[in-house]
Scaffold this motif. Structure first.
Motif, PDB file in Angstrom:
ATOM      1  N   TRP A 131      -2.802   5.332  -2.886  1.00  0.00           N
ATOM      2  CA  TRP A 131      -3.878   6.108  -2.269  1.00  0.00           C
ATOM      3  C   TRP A 131      -3.335   7.561  -2.266  1.00  0.00           C
ATOM      4  CZ3 TRP A 131      -5.171   7.228   3.524  1.00  0.00           C
ATOM      5  CH2 TRP A 131      -5.939   8.325   3.584  1.00  0.00           C
ATOM      6  N   TYR A 152       4.770   2.891  -7.684  1.00  0.00           N
ATOM      7  CA  TYR A 152       3.705   2.048  -7.686  1.00  0.00           C
ATOM      8  C   TYR A 152       3.881   1.346  -9.096  1.00  0.00           C
ATOM      9  CZ  TYR A 152      -1.192   0.548  -8.813  1.00  0.00           C
ATOM     10  OH  TYR A 152      -2.239  -0.024  -9.189  1.00  0.00           O
ATOM     11  N   ARG A 176      -8.668   2.618   5.961  1.00  0.00           N
ATOM     12  CA  ARG A 176      -8.157   2.267   4.731  1.00  0.00           C
ATOM     13  C   ARG A 176      -6.914   1.277   5.224  1.00  0.00           C
ATOM     14  NH1 ARG A 176      -8.136   4.930  -0.320  1.00  0.00           N
ATOM     15  NH2 ARG A 176      -9.890   6.520  -0.306  1.00  0.00           N
ATOM     16  N   PHE A 191      -6.792  -2.673   4.704  1.00  0.00           N
ATOM     17  CA  PHE A 191      -5.326  -3.188   3.903  1.00  0.00           C
ATOM     18  C   PHE A 191      -5.073  -4.656   4.695  1.00  0.00           C
ATOM     19  CE2 PHE A 191      -0.862  -3.671   3.861  1.00  0.00           C
ATOM     20  CZ  PHE A 191      -0.749  -3.947   2.333  1.00  0.00           C
ATOM     21  N   LEU A 224       0.812  -1.136   0.026  1.00  0.00           N
ATOM     22  CA  LEU A 224      -0.131  -0.034  -0.104  1.00  0.00           C
ATOM     23  C   LEU A 224       1.010   1.405  -0.139  1.00  0.00           C
ATOM     24  CD1 LEU A 224      -2.602   1.707   0.200  1.00  0.00           C
ATOM     25  CD2 LEU A 224      -2.609   0.999   2.955  1.00  0.00           C
ATOM     26  N   LYS A 250       0.753  -7.561  -5.309  1.00  0.00           N
ATOM     27  CA  LYS A 250      -0.625  -7.047  -5.045  1.00  0.00           C
ATOM     28  C   LYS A 250      -0.230  -5.594  -4.800  1.00  0.00           C
ATOM     29  CE  LYS A 250      -4.946  -7.229  -2.663  1.00  0.00           C
ATOM     30  NZ  LYS A 250      -5.522  -7.940  -1.513  1.00  0.00           N
ATOM     31  N   LYS A 251      -0.729  -4.380  -5.384  1.00  0.00           N
ATOM     32  CA  LYS A 251      -0.265  -3.199  -4.900  1.00  0.00           C
ATOM     33  C   LYS A 251      -1.697  -2.208  -5.035  1.00  0.00           C
ATOM     34  CE  LYS A 251       1.299  -2.521  -9.476  1.00  0.00           C
ATOM     35  NZ  LYS A 251       2.468  -1.939 -10.334  1.00  0.00           N
ATOM     36  N   GLU A 252      -1.694  -1.216  -3.914  1.00  0.00           N
ATOM     37  CA  GLU A 252      -2.608  -0.274  -4.112  1.00  0.00           C
ATOM     38  C   GLU A 252      -1.941   1.167  -3.833  1.00  0.00           C
ATOM     39  OE1 GLU A 252      -5.790  -0.743  -0.864  1.00  0.00           O
ATOM     40  OE2 GLU A 252      -5.328  -3.008  -0.846  1.00  0.00           O
TER      41      GLU A 252
END
Length: 316
Positions: free
Chosen positions: A285, A275, A306, A310, A256, A281-283
């Motif tokens: 914000w 990013y 958030r 996560f 994250l 797997k990635k997010e």
């Protein structure tokens, strides 16, 4: 005449060379050497969004909670024989969960204490290391995350061996974000479940280029290149090799990335670069109207929601 010209040219080159060495050592003392008070290019406070009364209340409670904790002091020996220290809070409910909170440039573990209550309430043991060259830890230079990534492998192993941690989260701010991002590229044990990076830089070289331009209005070449060579001699690493980008390419853990869109200490573009490069797997914000590492301070309730989402997605 030709000989005289060569002597003059040689003298000029010699003076320039000595000047560059002097300048490189000056910038080493400003940016790398332990304990120096330095100016950083920062955004104006006015760029930050106004904080709500609810967020302010949650933030104040979190700060007060940590200030009232009696933390245990833990110690490890680094791969290069430094004594590294960390504050530790053992959760009264054993859940085999632990978080490592990584602080920023020229800060200490106390700076991450504002996040401790949230993680404690979620059942985590809390480990807050002082990075090498900071706080109670030994070291006469700042590693910007590069050598620290190896220190974090040792802290992770301590949580597993001594405290039975089965679910570990790495969470860092600013330089601490770079620490956990650089750690992500190492071979991590399965107990590490996820990584949270708030306001991290893409590479040390790019971040120092940004600072050099805005504080001194100077080009990076050749000053930064000379300082990098001096850093290699005195601290054992170059600015080029200390790269979050290269490390996250090897990442396999859920990630994250958090960054304010008004961050001018670590430009927001770096979050997109990290990013885009990251494996696993990635997010991402991007927080509107927020400066450097201010997302928790200004949007505390949403930040916690958030982070919990996560954590729940990577552990449960």
């Amino acid at each position: 005449m030709k000989k005289r010209i060569l002597i003059i040219l040689g003298s000029i080159i010699g003076v320039l060379f000595i000047g560059l060495i002097f300048a490189g050592n000056y910038f080493y003392s400003q940016g790398i050497k332990r304990g120096t008070e330095v100016e950083l290019h920062r955004e104006a406070e006015t760029v930050n969004a106004a904080v709500s009364s609810t967020d302010q209340s949650i933030f104040d409670e979190a700060k007060a909670w940590f200030d009232n904790q009696k933390t245990e002091l833990l110690e490890i020996k680094s791969y290069d024989k430094l004594s590294l220290k960390a504050q530790f809070i053992k959760n009264e409910i054993p859940n085999k969960k632990a978080v490592i909170l990584a602080h920023g440039f020229r800060n200490t573990s106390d700076d991450m204490g504002k996040l401790a209550k949230f993680y404690y309430d979620e059942g985590f043991d809390i480990l807050l290391p002082d990075a090498r060259g900071h706080g109670e830890s030994e070291g006469d230079y700042i590693g910007y995350g590069w050598h620290d990534r190896l220190d974090y492998l040792d802290w992770i192993q301590l949580l597993i061996d001594e405290y039975g941690a089965e679910n570990i989260i790495l969470h860092g701010n600013s330089m601490g974000a770079a620490v956990v991002l650089m750690t992500s590229g190492e071979k991590l044990p399965p107990q590490v479940k996820g990584i949270i990076a708030d306001s991290g830089y893409s590479t040390v070289k790019e971040e120092l280029q940004h600072q050099l331009k805005h504080i001194y209005n100077l080009p990076s070449f050749p000053l930064l290149d000379v300082t990098s060579i001096i850093t290699k001699i005195r601290a054992g690493y170059t600015f080029e090799e200390a790269s979050s980008i290269d490390q996250v390419k090897k990442n396999t853990k859920p990630l994250l990335i958090i960054h304010g869109d008004a961050d001018d200490l670590v430009p927001t573009k770096m979050a997109y670069d990290i990013y885009d490069a990251a494996g696993g797997k990635k997010e991402l914000w991007i927080v509107p109207d927020v400066g450097h590492t201010k997302a928790f301070d200004l949007f505390t309730e949403e930040f916690q929601v958030r982070i919990k989402e996560f954590i729940d997605s990577v552990i449960n």
